[in-house]
Scaffold this motif. Structure first.
Motif, mmCIF file in Angstrom:
data_model
loop_
_atom_site.group_PDB
_atom_site.id
_atom_site.type_symbol
_atom_site.label_atom_id
_atom_site.label_comp_id
_atom_site.label_asym_id
_atom_site.label_seq_id
_atom_site.Cartn_x
_atom_site.Cartn_y
_atom_site.Cartn_z
ATOM 1 N N ASN A 189 -31.154 33.957 17.270
ATOM 2 C CA ASN A 189 -32.304 34.059 18.176
ATOM 3 C C ASN A 189 -31.958 33.685 19.614
ATOM 4 O O ASN A 189 -32.733 33.048 20.322
ATOM 5 N N SER A 190 -30.760 34.064 20.044
ATOM 6 C CA SER A 190 -30.306 33.812 21.405
ATOM 7 C C SER A 190 -29.737 35.103 21.970
ATOM 8 O O SER A 190 -29.328 36.004 21.215
ATOM 9 N N ASP A 191 -29.701 35.215 23.315
ATOM 10 C CA ASP A 191 -29.165 36.452 23.891
ATOM 11 C C ASP A 191 -27.649 36.535 23.739
ATOM 12 O O ASP A 191 -27.063 37.615 23.796
ATOM 13 N N ASN A 192 -26.987 35.395 23.538
ATOM 14 C CA ASN A 192 -25.550 35.367 23.228
ATOM 15 C C ASN A 192 -24.715 36.193 24.207
ATOM 16 O O ASN A 192 -23.908 37.035 23.816
ATOM 17 N N LYS A 193 -24.883 35.929 25.482
ATOM 18 C CA LYS A 193 -24.114 36.592 26.523
ATOM 19 C C LYS A 193 -22.952 35.699 26.969
ATOM 20 O O LYS A 193 -23.135 34.509 27.195
ATOM 21 N N GLY A 194 -21.779 36.281 27.109
ATOM 22 C CA GLY A 194 -20.648 35.529 27.633
ATOM 23 C C GLY A 194 -20.701 35.428 29.143
ATOM 24 O O GLY A 194 -21.492 36.101 29.804
ATOM 25 N N ASP A 195 -19.862 34.555 29.709
ATOM 26 C CA ASP A 195 -19.701 34.519 31.160
ATOM 27 C C ASP A 195 -18.208 34.453 31.489
ATOM 28 O O ASP A 195 -17.413 33.940 30.713
ATOM 29 N N MET A 196 -17.849 34.989 32.643
ATOM 30 C CA MET A 196 -16.438 35.139 33.001
ATOM 31 C C MET A 196 -15.754 33.799 33.224
ATOM 32 O O MET A 196 -14.554 33.656 32.991
ATOM 33 N N SER A 197 -16.505 32.798 33.657
ATOM 34 C CA SER A 197 -15.909 31.502 33.963
ATOM 35 C C SER A 197 -15.365 30.832 32.700
ATOM 36 O O SER A 197 -14.206 30.415 32.655
ATOM 37 N N VAL A 198 -16.186 30.731 31.669
ATOM 38 C CA VAL A 198 -15.728 30.143 30.412
ATOM 39 C C VAL A 198 -14.700 31.057 29.739
ATOM 40 O O VAL A 198 -13.713 30.591 29.152
ATOM 41 N N THR A 199 -14.902 32.352 29.867
ATOM 42 C CA THR A 199 -14.032 33.324 29.199
ATOM 43 C C THR A 199 -12.571 33.182 29.622
ATOM 44 O O THR A 199 -11.656 33.285 28.794
ATOM 45 N N GLY A 200 -12.328 32.932 30.907
ATOM 46 C CA GLY A 200 -10.952 32.794 31.369
ATOM 47 C C GLY A 200 -10.196 31.698 30.639
ATOM 48 O O GLY A 200 -9.012 31.859 30.285
ATOM 49 N N TRP A 201 -10.849 30.581 30.406
ATOM 50 C CA TRP A 201 -10.189 29.471 29.704
ATOM 51 C C TRP A 201 -9.889 29.826 28.259
ATOM 52 O O TRP A 201 -8.834 29.476 27.718
ATOM 53 N N PHE A 202 -10.824 30.525 27.604
ATOM 54 C CA PHE A 202 -10.566 30.880 26.211
ATOM 55 C C PHE A 202 -9.497 31.958 26.091
ATOM 56 O O PHE A 202 -8.745 31.981 25.107
ATOM 57 N N MET A 203 -9.408 32.838 27.074
ATOM 58 C CA MET A 203 -8.315 33.802 27.067
ATOM 59 C C MET A 203 -6.970 33.067 27.092
ATOM 60 O O MET A 203 -6.039 33.399 26.343
ATOM 61 N N MET A 204 -6.857 32.061 27.954
ATOM 62 C CA MET A 204 -5.606 31.302 28.016
ATOM 63 C C MET A 204 -5.361 30.546 26.712
ATOM 64 O O MET A 204 -4.211 30.398 26.275
ATOM 65 N N ALA A 205 -6.429 30.070 26.070
ATOM 66 C CA ALA A 205 -6.270 29.391 24.788
ATOM 67 C C ALA A 205 -5.704 30.339 23.740
ATOM 68 O O ALA A 205 -4.783 29.991 22.985
ATOM 69 N N LEU A 206 -6.246 31.560 23.670
ATOM 70 C CA LEU A 206 -5.764 32.535 22.694
ATOM 71 C C LEU A 206 -4.297 32.874 22.938
ATOM 72 O O LEU A 206 -3.493 32.942 22.001
ATOM 73 N N LYS A 207 -3.945 33.100 24.200
ATOM 74 C CA LYS A 207 -2.574 33.477 24.511
ATOM 75 C C LYS A 207 -1.599 32.321 24.282
ATOM 76 O O LYS A 207 -0.458 32.532 23.866
ATOM 77 N N THR A 208 -2.054 31.091 24.531
ATOM 78 C CA THR A 208 -1.203 29.939 24.251
ATOM 79 C C THR A 208 -0.965 29.824 22.749
ATOM 80 O O THR A 208 0.141 29.504 22.299
ATOM 81 N N GLY A 209 -1.999 30.098 21.956
ATOM 82 C CA GLY A 209 -1.839 30.105 20.507
ATOM 83 C C GLY A 209 -0.821 31.135 20.060
ATOM 84 O O GLY A 209 0.037 30.860 19.205
ATOM 85 N N GLU A 210 -0.893 32.331 20.648
ATOM 86 C CA GLU A 210 0.081 33.368 20.299
ATOM 87 C C GLU A 210 1.493 32.949 20.674
ATOM 88 O O GLU A 210 2.450 33.189 19.923
ATOM 89 N N MET A 211 1.642 32.327 21.839
ATOM 90 C CA MET A 211 2.965 31.881 22.267
ATOM 91 C C MET A 211 3.527 30.808 21.341
ATOM 92 O O MET A 211 4.744 30.627 21.258
ATOM 93 N N ALA A 212 2.628 30.098 20.645
ATOM 94 C CA ALA A 212 3.069 29.082 19.686
ATOM 95 C C ALA A 212 3.289 29.664 18.299
ATOM 96 O O ALA A 212 3.581 28.930 17.356
ATOM 97 N N GLY A 213 3.133 30.988 18.172
ATOM 98 C CA GLY A 213 3.390 31.640 16.898
ATOM 99 C C GLY A 213 2.172 31.837 16.021
ATOM 100 O O GLY A 213 2.306 32.243 14.862
ATOM 101 N N LEU A 214 0.983 31.587 16.547
ATOM 102 C CA LEU A 214 -0.239 31.767 15.778
ATOM 103 C C LEU A 214 -0.817 33.151 16.060
ATOM 104 O O LEU A 214 -0.609 33.721 17.125
ATOM 105 N N GLY A 215 -1.562 33.681 15.104
ATOM 106 C CA GLY A 215 -2.095 35.030 15.231
ATOM 107 C C GLY A 215 -3.511 35.063 15.766
ATOM 108 O O GLY A 215 -4.307 34.151 15.509
#
Length: 304
Positions: A115-141
């Motif tokens: 029951n929420s609009d569940n919209k992302g925002d670019m500011s928070v998104t940038g940090w999570f993108m780096m989190a995902l890529k750091t995980g990949e660099m550590a060998g995680l999928g």
């Protein structure tokens, strides 16, 4: 030298860990390994079963930034040490990051809610993108569909070459002023998703940053958050863009580091656009991370 105060009550001081790890300090190596071990004991003690971290009493709008930064830090430690004792925490944190993606492909102040609009925002998104890529660099999928949704989000928040990227998917975003930090985050995401240094869209974005983002420590131009992302974008871009940005950034930061008194080694947050939220630790860690860019991040596709 960054202060290594006891910060066990503040998960969102993960940026301190990032700055220390960026200088080669781990739980077993480096001049500050004892501080890193204390920090990690505190941080991992706050990880919840679903993989997120208990950020304690803080505004809701700040907590997901801390989640992403903590995920970057734990995945980075795994990559640096290959310590199997760290792996379960990194896997849970990365799984939480994947589950927190909004249906529109971005991230926001909380995971998707009924029951929420569940919209992302670019500011928070940038940090999570780096989190995902750091995980990949550590060998995680990371599932491919996570990046496919993110790419659609980036397409939707793009306004124009003249205005860069917007904050959310909003019809009225084309009327907003240029937001250099948001544009820099989006461009970094584009680089990680495959845009090459010769792409005219990337070059247009970098040109926009040079026009709209002064490297000036004086009011009203002080914007360390935007500089942090622009530094990475220019580093990966390489060539004249990096040489021009790096020359100015390096001189500005070294000239403005506190050189005497009890705050020696830090950077003053006064008059920064976000310094009143993050304080001196926030300012110092991001400035340090910028100066660590040379050896913290391998260029994605740049020619030196």
């Amino acid at each position: 030298e960054i202060s290594t105060r006891d910060w066990s009550s503040d998960v969102c001081s993960s940026d301190l860990l990032l700055a220390l790890q960026g200088a080669g300090n781990t739980t077993h190596e480096g001049a500050h390994q004892a501080a890193v071990r204390r920090a990690w004991k505190a941080l991992l003690g706050k990880q919840l079963p679903e993989g997120g971290f208990d950020c304690g009493a803080m505004p809701e709008a700040h907590a997901m930034y801390g989640q992403a930064q903590a995920t970057i830090a734990v995945c980075e430690l795994l990559g640096m040490t290959e310590d199997d004792a760290v792996r379960p925490a990194a896997e849970r944190a990365l799984a939480y990051a994947v589950a927190a993606q909004m249906p529109d492909g971005g991230w926001r102040y909380r995971p998707p809610q009924p029951n929420s609009d569940n919209k992302g925002d670019m500011s928070v998104t940038g940090w999570f993108m780096m989190a995902l890529k750091t995980g990949e660099m550590a060998g995680l999928g990371v599932p491919a569909e996570v990046y496919e949704r993110l790419e659609r989000f980036l397409d939707a928040v793009f306004i124009s070459d003249e205005k860069g990227y917007g904050y959310q998917i909003l019809p009225q975003q084309r009327f907003f002023q240029v937001r250099p930090a948001i544009t820099a985050e989006a461009l970094l995401c584009r680089q990680y998703l495959g845009w090459q240094r010769g792409d005219p869209r990337l070059q247009a974005g970098v040109d926009l940053l040079f026009r709209e983002l002064p490297l000036d420590f004086e009011y009203p131009h002080k914007n360390v958050y935007a500089w942090y992302y622009a530094t990475q974008v220019c580093h990966h871009m390489g060539g004249p863009a990096w040489r021009q940005w790096n020359e100015r950034m390096r001189a500005m930061l070294t000239d403005n580091q506190v050189a005497r008194g009890k705050e020696t080694g830090s950077w003053n947050p006064s008059h920064d656009q976000w310094g009143h939220f993050g304080g001196r630790l926030f300012m110092t860690c991001l400035c340090t991370c910028m100066l660590e860019t040379y050896y913290r991040h391998m260029p994605l596709h740049a020619e030196r």
